[in-house]
Write an enzyme that holds these catalytic residues in place. Sequence first.
Site, PDB file in Angstrom:
ATOM      1  N   GLY A 207     -12.548  -4.557   2.320  1.00  9.52           N
ATOM      2  CA  GLY A 207     -13.961  -4.109   2.499  1.00  9.52           C
ATOM      3  C   GLY A 207     -14.364  -3.049   1.493  1.00  9.52           C
ATOM      4  O   GLY A 207     -15.619  -3.136   1.286  1.00  9.52           O
TER       5      GLY A 207
ATOM      6  N   GLY B 149      -7.468  -9.010   1.810  1.00  9.69           N
ATOM      7  CA  GLY B 149      -6.202  -9.235   2.296  1.00  9.69           C
ATOM      8  C   GLY B 149      -5.832 -10.636   1.983  1.00  9.69           C
ATOM      9  O   GLY B 149      -4.692 -10.833   1.807  1.00  9.69           O
TER      10      GLY B 149
ATOM     11  N   ARG C 269       0.872  -1.119   0.031  1.00  8.20           N
ATOM     12  CA  ARG C 269       0.049   0.112   0.004  1.00  8.20           C
ATOM     13  C   ARG C 269       0.919   1.252   0.098  1.00  8.20           C
ATOM     14  O   ARG C 269       0.370   2.204  -0.600  1.00  8.20           O
ATOM     15  CB  ARG C 269      -0.960   0.030   1.258  1.00  8.20           C
TER      16      ARG C 269
ATOM     17  N   LYS D 131     -16.895 -15.532   6.830  1.00  7.88           N
ATOM     18  CA  LYS D 131     -18.513 -15.167   7.322  1.00  7.88           C
ATOM     19  C   LYS D 131     -19.393 -14.653   6.289  1.00  7.88           C
ATOM     20  O   LYS D 131     -18.915 -13.704   5.388  1.00  7.88           O
ATOM     21  CB  LYS D 131     -18.082 -13.930   8.124  1.00  7.88           C
TER      22      LYS D 131
HETATM   23  C1  3PG Z   1      -8.374  -1.695   5.918  1.00  7.70           C
HETATM   24  O1  3PG Z   1      -7.185  -2.071   6.138  1.00  7.70           O
HETATM   25  O2  3PG Z   1      -9.331  -2.635   5.467  1.00  7.70           O
HETATM   26  C2  3PG Z   1      -8.622  -0.369   5.775  1.00  7.70           C
HETATM   27  O3  3PG Z   1      -7.589   0.427   6.161  1.00  7.70           O
HETATM   28  C3  3PG Z   1      -9.750  -0.028   6.887  1.00  7.70           C
HETATM   29  O4  3PG Z   1      -9.590  -0.385   8.075  1.00  7.70           O
HETATM   30  P1  3PG Z   1     -10.725  -0.588   9.148  1.00  7.70           P
HETATM   31  O5  3PG Z   1     -11.278  -1.946   8.802  1.00  7.70           O
HETATM   32  O6  3PG Z   1     -10.073  -0.875  10.481  1.00  7.70           O
HETATM   33  O7  3PG Z   1     -11.559   0.537   9.049  1.00  7.70           O
END
Ligand code: 3PG
Length: 376
Positions: free
Chosen positions: A349, A326, A43, A180
């Site tokens: 997400g 991820g 990133r 999930k």
């Molecule tokens: C992530 O790594 O998914 C984003 O930076 C968002 O982080 P968070 O899910 O803690 O809001």
Amino acid sequence: MTTLPVLEDLPPLAGKRVLVRADFNVPITTAADGSRVIADDFRLVESVPTLSWLVQNGATVVVCAHLGRPHGAFDPKLTVAPLQARLRELVPGVEMMENLRFDPGEEANDPAFVDRLVEGFDYYVNDGFAVSHRAHASVVGPPTRIPSVAGRVLAHEVEVLSGLLSDPARPFVAVVGGAKVADKLGVIRALALKVDSLLVGGGMAFTFLAAQGHAIGASLLDPSSIDACATLLDGPTQIVLPSDVVALGPDKATVASFGLEIADGYAALDIGPDTAARFAAIIASAKTVLWNGPMGVFEDPRFAKGTEAVAHAIADGPGFSVVGGGDSVSAIDHLGLEGQIDYVSTGGGASLEFLENGDLPGLAALRNSPFRGALG
Ligand code: 3PG
Ligand code: MG
């Protein structure tokens, strides 16, 4: 969706101060000497084109970002020091603020925190695609205060993911996994309207199999999602479920294979070889493939083969491949396949939420900024 303002829309930057929201929420490990080491700087590296462009155009650049979830309190294990050090190597001259989430105003989207954040800045650039699904102060606030545009990461993510939604080459196949099912029902519903086949693996597959009346043993089950899974299975999209699995016995040592009926006490932790071959064949015939979520508990070599088979099929296949999330991205990296994937999303997400809703709070904030008229 009207298009996002981008870097080229900014007025001349010589002598101007630019605040860049990045997503540098990267895995950090602790070395033997206690120092904190970035485990994957993907990133940070991705942000270089945006930051270099701003610097080359004469701007003074300050990056702000979050790390982990400190929920409004200082945590010495979540300072951005390792990120600052790496950033200095990647783009000399760029400053970085301390972890935004040390202040409760960030997650609360507190207007006073937004005021403090933008103080002294002329322009704001959102390049944090992976956090743009959060309506946090640094994501949605600055466009209400100063002229604001999308950086390269954000603009590119939106372009690729919008392309999947609007005009994918067909057949379009989505492969969805992970534990999930409830978290992904929204995006699965949205994808079911877009794709030609939806392949479901990972822990979430067993709620679908239970909805079909199969015995799933001690495999993951989300009872509250059974009806939603049944509705999806009744819909027009071809949803392909595992037909064999690799499972761990009640003694937590025995590993056994099953077909569609799993013995009592056995927890399925990977798709089986027949399923992997079926999934691979469907992927091989796709012109567009989207993958999010592993097929099993791939950290354990006994349950990694399904995820590996899918990763190889996507990497080898002729279709345009997009991988997000991820776990899927780390499986691809672990197998050394990243060079064979057309597009690896920085957002887990965020990419799912974009695919579900076609928009994100951070994008809407840029489009709706009252300062858009000040841009080119
Ligand atoms: C992530 O790594 O998914 C984003 O930076 C968002 O982080 P968070 O899910 O803690 O809001
Ligand atoms: Mg996350």
